[in-house]
Design a protein around this motif. Structure first.
Motif, short mmCIF file in Angstrom:
data_model
loop_
_atom_site.label_atom_id
_atom_site.label_comp_id
_atom_site.label_asym_id
_atom_site.label_seq_id
_atom_site.Cartn_x
_atom_site.Cartn_y
_atom_site.Cartn_z
N ARG A 245 -7.83 3.19 -95.82
CA ARG A 245 -8.42 3.99 -94.75
C ARG A 245 -7.50 3.98 -93.54
O ARG A 245 -7.82 3.39 -92.52
CB ARG A 245 -9.79 3.43 -94.37
CG ARG A 245 -10.77 3.45 -95.53
CD ARG A 245 -12.06 2.76 -95.20
NE ARG A 245 -12.91 3.59 -94.37
CZ ARG A 245 -14.23 3.40 -94.30
NH1 ARG A 245 -14.82 2.44 -94.97
NH2 ARG A 245 -14.96 4.17 -93.53
N PRO A 246 -6.36 4.64 -93.65
CA PRO A 246 -5.43 4.63 -92.52
C PRO A 246 -5.96 5.49 -91.36
O PRO A 246 -6.86 6.30 -91.57
CB PRO A 246 -4.17 5.28 -93.11
CG PRO A 246 -4.66 6.14 -94.20
CD PRO A 246 -5.88 5.47 -94.77
N PHE A 247 -5.40 5.26 -90.18
CA PHE A 247 -5.70 6.15 -89.05
C PHE A 247 -4.79 7.36 -89.20
O PHE A 247 -3.59 7.28 -88.93
CB PHE A 247 -5.46 5.43 -87.74
CG PHE A 247 -6.27 4.17 -87.60
CD1 PHE A 247 -7.65 4.20 -87.71
CD2 PHE A 247 -5.66 2.94 -87.37
CE1 PHE A 247 -8.41 3.05 -87.59
CE2 PHE A 247 -6.41 1.79 -87.24
CZ PHE A 247 -7.79 1.84 -87.36
N ASN A 248 -5.37 8.47 -89.63
CA ASN A 248 -4.54 9.59 -90.07
C ASN A 248 -3.80 10.33 -88.97
O ASN A 248 -2.82 11.01 -89.24
CB ASN A 248 -5.39 10.59 -90.86
CG ASN A 248 -5.57 10.13 -92.29
OD1 ASN A 248 -4.61 9.68 -92.91
ND2 ASN A 248 -6.79 10.21 -92.81
N SER A 249 -4.28 10.22 -87.74
CA SER A 249 -3.58 10.97 -86.69
C SER A 249 -2.50 10.10 -86.02
O SER A 249 -1.82 10.55 -85.12
CB SER A 249 -4.57 11.49 -85.64
OG SER A 249 -5.09 10.42 -84.89
N LEU A 250 -2.37 8.86 -86.48
CA LEU A 250 -1.35 7.97 -85.91
C LEU A 250 -0.23 7.77 -86.94
O LEU A 250 -0.47 7.79 -88.14
CB LEU A 250 -1.96 6.62 -85.55
CG LEU A 250 -3.12 6.64 -84.56
CD1 LEU A 250 -3.62 5.22 -84.30
CD2 LEU A 250 -2.68 7.26 -83.24
N SER A 251 0.98 7.53 -86.43
CA SER A 251 2.09 7.28 -87.34
C SER A 251 1.89 5.92 -88.02
O SER A 251 1.05 5.13 -87.62
CB SER A 251 3.41 7.30 -86.58
OG SER A 251 3.53 6.12 -85.82
N GLU B 158 2.25 3.18 -85.62
CA GLU B 158 1.14 3.14 -84.67
C GLU B 158 -0.13 2.58 -85.30
O GLU B 158 -0.98 2.00 -84.62
CB GLU B 158 0.87 4.54 -84.11
CG GLU B 158 1.87 4.96 -83.06
CD GLU B 158 1.71 6.42 -82.65
OE1 GLU B 158 1.99 6.73 -81.49
OE2 GLU B 158 1.33 7.26 -83.49
N ILE C 26 -2.71 -0.80 -83.50
CA ILE C 26 -4.14 -0.98 -83.18
C ILE C 26 -4.55 -2.45 -83.31
O ILE C 26 -5.04 -3.04 -82.35
CB ILE C 26 -5.02 -0.08 -84.08
CG1 ILE C 26 -4.60 1.39 -83.96
CG2 ILE C 26 -6.50 -0.26 -83.78
CD1 ILE C 26 -5.01 2.09 -82.70
N GLU D 14 8.01 6.07 -88.92
CA GLU D 14 7.73 7.27 -88.12
C GLU D 14 6.89 8.30 -88.88
O GLU D 14 6.48 9.31 -88.34
CB GLU D 14 9.03 7.92 -87.64
CG GLU D 14 9.80 7.09 -86.63
CD GLU D 14 8.94 6.72 -85.42
OE1 GLU D 14 8.32 7.62 -84.83
OE2 GLU D 14 8.87 5.51 -85.10
N MET E 210 3.77 10.03 -91.09
CA MET E 210 2.31 10.04 -90.96
C MET E 210 1.71 9.52 -92.27
O MET E 210 2.31 9.69 -93.34
CB MET E 210 1.80 11.45 -90.71
CG MET E 210 2.33 12.09 -89.44
SD MET E 210 2.02 11.12 -87.96
CE MET E 210 0.34 11.59 -87.57
N ARG F 19 -0.42 10.60 -94.27
CA ARG F 19 -0.62 11.55 -95.37
C ARG F 19 0.67 11.78 -96.15
O ARG F 19 0.64 12.34 -97.26
CB ARG F 19 -1.18 12.88 -94.86
CG ARG F 19 -0.26 13.61 -93.91
CD ARG F 19 -0.75 15.01 -93.58
NE ARG F 19 -0.10 15.46 -92.35
CZ ARG F 19 -0.60 15.34 -91.16
NH1 ARG F 19 -1.79 14.79 -91.01
NH2 ARG F 19 0.06 15.74 -90.08
N ASP F 20 1.82 11.39 -95.58
CA ASP F 20 3.08 11.57 -96.29
C ASP F 20 3.41 10.40 -97.22
O ASP F 20 4.44 10.40 -97.88
CB ASP F 20 4.23 11.74 -95.29
CG ASP F 20 4.00 12.94 -94.38
OD1 ASP F 20 3.44 13.93 -94.89
OD2 ASP F 20 4.35 12.88 -93.20
N ARG G 261 -1.67 -3.58 -92.13
CA ARG G 261 -2.57 -3.45 -90.99
C ARG G 261 -3.50 -4.66 -90.90
O ARG G 261 -3.79 -5.16 -89.81
CB ARG G 261 -3.38 -2.16 -91.08
CG ARG G 261 -4.05 -1.80 -89.77
CD ARG G 261 -4.76 -0.50 -89.85
NE ARG G 261 -5.82 -0.55 -90.85
CZ ARG G 261 -6.48 0.52 -91.28
NH1 ARG G 261 -6.18 1.71 -90.79
NH2 ARG G 261 -7.42 0.41 -92.18
#
Lengths: 315, 245, 291
Positions: free
Chosen positions: B90-96, B99, B103, B140, B142, B144-145, B158
């Motif tokens: 469950r990554p934070f998808n809007s953060l690299s 990043e 958190i 760097e 995201m 989703r990549d 994490r």
């Protein structure tokens, strides 16, 4: 850009805006400009909660009206200068935001949104039944022609106040974005359980966001009675506020402070021009259609479109 | 014998009429590598969720590092040093990718009274952690990549970024290839050697047997075995649960 | 206001009748929000749309409003399926229901309301039918047919849907999609198709709800918003997705609103639903009748 230079540039832009408006010398510019600036504050305030943490507030009109009616009450009891009214309006709406958040944010996310929708109805009901602030008939506010201190034209003064407030709101939003708090908000927006597991106190942060967002909406509303000089529930709780506050950030782009500003300037100006030429209902229909079109076709707003298809979330 | 790092006493959880966990007792010592297995729906994830504070247990007490954790929200448990990874990343998808690790550093490590990562060192710290799991090149990118295994590694990184005393790895290897499983296994063993106590929840028996010093089996919300892996797999009750009647 | 038992009894009775109608208004949201987890806040706007269709058929053709709503039902069903398709492709599949999905429905609410304002204006509209006007008198109790007919139609609608959901394969599949999409897929049903049908049904109920709304009271476009608090309050209070819970909650709200209106004045009633909603969220978020 670091915080201080950003603030200086914002102040310069604001000063240039005021200078340009004065040069035109037509008071309509100040009347129309006030509305656009008010929308910058509202859209930025909405985005602090909606864009950064992902919680949708449908009750912008209620928070704005709370600020406006706080001013009406004070005007009728012991008039105070507008900057003081702004602080009080901000406090009132901030506390209501905190209360709403506390009641609903521990539950599923959508409950908060539903509760904010209903909030508009209930606050409006309270105001309609409160004769002291005019009830459903509305309240008249006699506005002085000029201010006491600088002998400034009053509408120019209101414009200036809203200009300062929008600089403060945008600066606050940008500071949040680049801070520890901004990262915490982003984590909440992306995945609350994962945020908790990473040590983010999600409830506390969400409450902070609802309070701050509500407070800015209340601040934007505090000078409203002096601007309109006649405030009634129908105009104070106009759905136009709620839909614009949502449409502007979503059209501009919710990921950064710039999105709501772009959205507010574009949509706000468009509506100010269009109200003169077409009916205001048709005007709002256009806003609604643009909103729906954008959330479907361009989920990251204009900023997302400029930065390349669908990749606008990257900071 | 020293006090256990994690101690679960008489823990019970029900959903409506359904008993998900019943009277679970479990002690985990500092530095241990424990495997937790059980068929689907046996209550493993519910147990993890109760221990980590995502769910409230109705009965019993969870002590961590000598401290009762009942009623503490999940983020405070993480700050005490109790970390978990999620079954589905469950990554934070809007953060690299980098990043994502920021958190827990900002909100866990820097929320503790002692250790503190200065603002200027956070980026370096993120990169160190990424290097440890072999994602240095992707910092760097995201989320989703990322590929499936990279996503798992990010999930573990994490959890590690919070500098935990205990890590619960919830099916960190499901769906990975043979070589990828070995990759993650080596990573977990390395972490354990650095002093992190690890509980591994896993279906891949090869990995569990290779990793665990002790094996705990849950079936239908009850603990039916707890001991040396070799003994546990020969336990007739466990065999029955896994192979059917 | 003086308290009298006649007044009180009549208030309770009209509250019950009103509550039955509220259940019909809520049933669409009980399906979309309660079972499919789609926060369709535009639902009340579709109800008002239903009212105006009934109004148009009634004023132009002299057609019975409820009959008109039944004729319009398939169109509403298709509209619902279409909306779900857009919602699914644009938001559900992207995992963006929370922010943009909600904004989408808010936009629909807004567009529908403004479009109705532009077409019909902001004046209140009403319909004519034989059962609007007369009352049945039983002792001191008045039973206005204007409330009784909608009440019966509501209960009929809810009963039909309850039977459909519990007895038919499709109905059971809809109930199953709320619980476990994977299980449904294993059974060989396409969860997206099931949800599309369920959402279509949810919007179809708005046609009937709209017609009985305009039988009960005159309608103007913005009253949709008054119903949002009410509908979601009933839905949450009844324990999401449970029909019997919903009916009891709707009756309770109807009675409390009716008493409020009788003893404090109608201008206070919009706040009652919201008060119920907040109270439920604060005290028992699983709903009074939820688990």
């Amino acid at each position: 850009m670091r915080a201080l230079p950003f603030l200086l540039v914002s102040i310069l832009v604001a000063a240039a805006t005021f200078g340009a408006a004065t040069l035109v010398g037509n008071s309509y510019v100040f009347f129309a400009g006030y509305v656009v600036l008010q929308y910058i504050v509202l859209a930025t305030a909405w985005n602090i909660l909606g864009g950064y943490t992902g919680y949708v507030n449908f009750g912008t009109a209620a928070f704005l009206a709370l600020g406006a009616y706080s001013s009406v009450v004070i005007h009728k009891t012991m008039p105070m200068p507008i900057p003081v009214l702004i602080v009080i309006g901000g406090l009132v709406s901030g506390i209501v935001g905190l209360g709403m958040g506390y009641l609903t944010l521990r539950l599923r996310g959508s409950f908060f949104s539903i509760a904010t929708l209903a909030l508009s109805v209930v606050v409006q009901t309270l105001i309609i039944n409160w004769d002291f602030v005019g009830g459903s008939r509305g309240a008249y506010i006699v506005r002085p022609r000029t201010t006491e201190y600088f002998a400034m034209n009053y509408i120019e003064y209101l414009f200036l106040v809203m200009l300062v407030l929008s600089v403060i709101a945008v600066f606050t939003a940008r500071c949040i974005e680049r801070s520890r708090l901004g990262y915490g908000f982003a984590a909440i927006r992306d995945d609350e359980a994962a945020a908790e597991a990473s040590g983010v106190p999600t409830l506390k942060l969400k409450l902070l966001a609802t309070t701050l967002s509500g407070a800015f909406m209340g601040m934007a509303g505090a000078p409203l009675p002096y601007y309109v000089t006649y405030l009634d529930p129908a105009s104070g709780f106009s759905l136009a506020y709620a839909v614009n506050a949502i449409a502007m950030p979503l059209i501009g782009g919710t990921a950064s402070w710039l999105g709501p500003v772009i959205g507010a300037v574009l949509l706000g100006t468009l509506q100010q021009v269009a109200t003169v030429t077409i009916s205001s209902a048709l005007n709002l229909l256009i806003v609604g259609v643009i909103l729906v079109a954008f959330v479907i076709i361009a989920p990251n707003g204009l900023i997302g479109l400029v930065r390349g298809k669908g990749r606008g979330m990257k900071r | 014998m020293t006090a256990p790092l994690l101690s679960v006493e008489n823990l019970g959880k029900r959903f409506g009429g359904f008993v998900a966990l019943e009277a679970i007792h479990l002690d985990i010592a500092k530095g241990e590598r424990v495997g937790l297995i059980g068929p689907n729906g046996s209550g493993k994830s519910t147990l993890v969720n109760c221990m980590s504070g995502t769910l409230r247990n109705e009965t019993g007490i969870v002590r961590f590092d000598g401290r009762p954790m009942n009623g503490l929200p999940a983020h405070q448990r993480t700050r005490l040093g109790f970390a978990r990874s999620f079954q589905l990343p469950r990554p934070f998808n809007s953060l690299s990718v980098a990043e994502n690790l920021r958190i827990p550093i900002e909100y866990t490590v820097n929320a503790r009274p002692a250790a503190h990562v200065p603002a200027g060192d956070i980026v370096g710290r993120c990169n160190d952690l990424l290097a440890m799991v072999g994602l240095a090149e992707k910092s760097e990118k995201m989320p989703r990549d990322l590929t499936q295994i990279e996503m798992r590694k990010l999930e573990l990184a994490r959890a590690m970024a919070s500098e935990p005393k205990l890590l619960i790895a919830d099916e960190a290897m499901a769906g990975l290839s043979h070589a990828e499983v070995d990759d993650i296994l080596a990573l977990l063993i390395r972490l354990n050697e650095q002093g992190v106590t690890i509980v591994m929840i896993e279906h891949i028996m090869r990995a569990v047997m290779q990793f665990s010093q002790r094996l705990v089996v849950l079936v239908a919300g009850r603990k039916i075995a707890d001991g040396l892996p070799a003994d546990v797999v020969r336990n007739p009750e466990v065999e029955r649960a896994y192979l059917g009647e | 206001m003086d308290f009298s038992f006649d007044l009180f009894g009549n208030a309770i009775l009209s509250g019950l009748l009103l509550g039955g109608f509220y259940a019909a208004v809520t049933i669409g949201v009980a399906i979309s929000f309660g079972m499919l987890d789609i926060v369709n806040i535009a639902h009340p706007a579709f109800i008002i749309l239903g009212s105006y269709i009934a109004y148009t058929a009634n004023s132009l053709l002299g057609m019975d409003p409820i009959l008109a709503s039944l004729i319009a039902l398939p169109a509403f069903y298709l509209l619902g399926m279409g909306i779900y398709q857009i919602y699914h492709v644009s938001f559900e599949r992207r995992g963006d229901e929370a922010l943009r999905g909600l904004a989408f429905f808010f936009g629909l609410l807004f567009i529908t309301e403004v479009a109705l304002v532009l077409t019909f204006g902001v004046d209140y509209r009403l319909v004519e039918a034989r059962y609007i006007g007369p009352s049945i008198h039983i002792g001191p109790i008045d039973l206005p047919l204007r409330l009784l007919v909608p009440f019966i139609v509501s209960l009929g609608l809810i009963g039909l849907l309850q039977v459909f959901l519990s007895r038919t394969f499709l109905g059971r599949a809809i109930l199953a999609v709320a619980q476990d999409q994977e299980a449904l897929r294993l059974m060989g049903a396409d969860p997206i198709r099931i949800k599309r049908i369920a959402f279509g049904i949810s919007i179809a109920t708005a046609s009937v709800a709209g017609a009985i709304l305009i039988v009960i009271q005159p309608v103007e476009p913005s009253i949709a918003r008054d119903y949002i608090g009410r509908i979601f309050a009933i839905c949450v209070m009844g324990g999401l997705g449970s029909f019997p819970g919903m009916v009891v909650a709707a009756l309770a709200l109807g009675i409390v609103e009716s008493l409020t209106s009788t003893f404090y004045g109608p201008s206070w009633t919009p706040a009652v639903g919201f008060g119920f909603l907040l109270l439920t969220l604060a005290v028992r978020p699983a709903g009074i009748f939820g688990r």
